[in-house]
Design an enzyme around this catalytic site. Structure first.
Site, PDB file in Angstrom:
ATOM      1  CG  ASP A  38      54.765  13.012  -3.115  1.00  0.00           C
ATOM      2  OD1 ASP A  38      55.128  12.357  -4.093  1.00  0.00           O
ATOM      3  OD2 ASP A  38      54.327  14.183  -3.198  1.00  0.00           O
ATOM      4  CG  ASP A  69      56.132   7.861  -2.749  1.00  0.00           C
ATOM      5  OD1 ASP A  69      56.125   6.814  -3.440  1.00  0.00           O
ATOM      6  OD2 ASP A  69      55.732   8.952  -3.177  1.00  0.00           O
ATOM      7  CD  GLU A 112      38.440  36.489  -2.488  1.00  0.00           C
ATOM      8  OE1 GLU A 112      38.303  35.288  -2.770  1.00  0.00           O
ATOM      9  OE2 GLU A 112      38.490  36.876  -1.311  1.00  0.00           O
TER      10      GLU A 112
END
Length: 472
Positions: free
Chosen positions: A440, A303, A182
């Site tokens: 990306d 990219d 958590e």
């Protein structure tokens, strides 16, 4: 066959089955069989000091955290293990939001039911490896520490903690491993990292991001210019990755959550609210893969990147219906053009590649433009950088085109393009500005969409080789 056995043989068989069940119950770790996303999380431990396993509810994130913790404490690793290994006893901190929640989650999975001492040893730490325990006063069934036998000789030490006691309670001696189950407050998280500095230890975090884009979440998915980002990674797991649910069960679970919590609880996506760039249901753009019709045109998008990943997408365009498809993706960081090109050339030597303006930049070593380097490696690079028909190349215009297509059913993504959907879920704005992190693959698909006018029909392999010979 069973009916033909004598009473004594049946009794013997029953005793054997009971013994096998008992051994399995007292060595749960031996039967751990993780899903592919859990394996990805484990394996990342060999390369990254800090790991976040961000997943929906009840998908197995805490379970995988417990299994890995038990492996490190005991030194018992399965044959398939490719993550980090500790070859000697370690000291580990593990905890959750409070001592009660630590007891009911982390402790239960590692040791067994907290209120029934007779069942201690039925968690992921094998009973035979539990040397001793110490109790915490004031909270029934709660342990303070566990001593665990390590296969190399000696014993590991496991210390249980709670976030609600503040960072000072995490200021233990130097440790080798910290497991936060958590989401911890930032000060507690940083204290955990500090405890591992001297050992070069590891920090693992497993949670569902119900607090939205918190500082801890942002540390992993929006590192900005932080040089420490190269030591961190995040693995996301959605309900679609949980192999123990059927399609009907997934649909029922998704429908059971309120809309504002649905993506966090089923996909492990932090709430981005109005900041999301694509406020579209993932299911509305996701399609099962199919064979691309021969008359459809195709194009690739690149990219460029080094510290942030280099990315590529393969795309197809049904011109008759004007529907644009992202069919395959590639994403890799810190690799050279030779490596990237080698991975992409199998997509087809005929495939035209669109690329952004930074492809015009010159390499500091060779002085050659980036785009030219990829052309030299055999990719069919388009002669000019990606622009729209009118010569402009605005990011906002490209995202607007993508969004409008999504809203009208004209932009689809194959369900096998996992990295694309990972970015899609987290792509957002902050203070009105696009957050240029983890975008990306989406950027590569945007460049392909911008240059779709140059997409080509897949060439016949023989014809392509003949045309190459003619050119030469």
């Amino acid at each position: 066959m069973l009916a033909s056995l004598s009473s004594s043989k049946k009794l013997e068989l029953l005793e054997l089955l009971e013994e096998r069940a008992r051994r399995k119950r007292l060595n749960r770790l031996k039967s751990y069989r993780p899903y592919s996303k859990q394996i990805e999380f484990h394996t990342a431990g060999a390369s990254y000091r800090e790991r976040l396993f961000m997943a929906g509810n009840q998908l197995g994130k805490t379970l995988s955290g417990a299994a890995e913790a038990a492996m490190h404490l005991t030194g018992e690793y399965p044959d398939w293990w490719e993550g980090r290994r500790f070859d000697k006893p370690i000291t580990m901190l593990a905890g959750s939001e409070s001592y009660e929640l630590t007891r009911d989650g982390v402790q239960r999975l590692l040791i067994g039911p907290p209120l029934n001492e007779e069942d201690w040893g039925t968690g992921y730490i094998p009973k035979a490896a539990i040397v001793g325990t110490t109790r915490r006063a004031g909270v029934s069934g709660t342990l303070d520490s566990v001593t665990v036998r390590h296969v190399s000789g000696g014993a590991s030490t496991l210390l249980f903690k709670g976030y609600d006691q503040g960072r000072s309670k995490w200021q233990a001696n130097t440790v080798d491993y910290v497991w936060f189950d958590e989401e911890p407050p930032e000060d507690v998280y940083l204290e955990g990292i500090t405890r591992t500095n001297a050992t070069g230890g590891s920090v693992a975090v497993t949670f569902t991001p119900l607090k939205g884009m918190s500082t801890v979440v942002a540390r992993f998915i929006m590192p900005g210019e932080d040089p420490g980002a190269i030591y961190r990674t995040v693995v996301t797991m959605t309900i679609d990755d949980a192999e123990h649910y059927s399609a009907e069960e997934r649909a029922r679970i998704i429908a059971s959550y309120p809309a504002h919590e649905r993506e966090a609880r089923t996909k492990g996506v932090p709430s981005l609210g109005s900041g999301r760039i694509f406020p579209i249901a993932e299911e509305s753009i996701k399609v099962d893969p199919f064979e691309i019709p021969k008359h459809w045109v195709q194009i690739g998008g690149l990219d460029f990147g080094w510290d942030h990943p280099f990315a590529a997408t393969g795309c197809a365009w049904d011109r008759d219906a004007d529907v644009f498809y992202v069919t395959k993706v590639y994403r890799e960081r810190e690799a050279t053009p030779i490596i990237h090109a080698a991975a992409l050339k199998p997509w087809g030597a005929w495939l035209p590649w669109s690329w952004p303006h930074d492809g015009l930049q010159h390499d500091k070593g060779s002085g050659e433009q980036l785009a030219q380097q990829y052309k030299a490696q055999g990719l069919s690079m388009l002669p000019e950088r990606a622009t729209f028909d009118d010569g402009t190349n605005g990011v906002e215009a490209g995202l607007s085109d993508m969004l409008q297509r999504m809203q009208t059913g004209r932009f689809k993504v194959f369900s096998t393009c996992g990295p694309w959907f990972e970015e899609f879920r987290l792509y957002h704005r902050k203070d009105g500005k696009i957050v240029k992190e983890r975008d990306d693959v989406i950027s590569a698909s945007r460049y392909a969409l911008m240059m779709k006018r140059f997409a080509k029909v897949k060439a016949d392999a023989a014809a392509w080789k003949f045309s190459e010979r003619k050119v030469v």
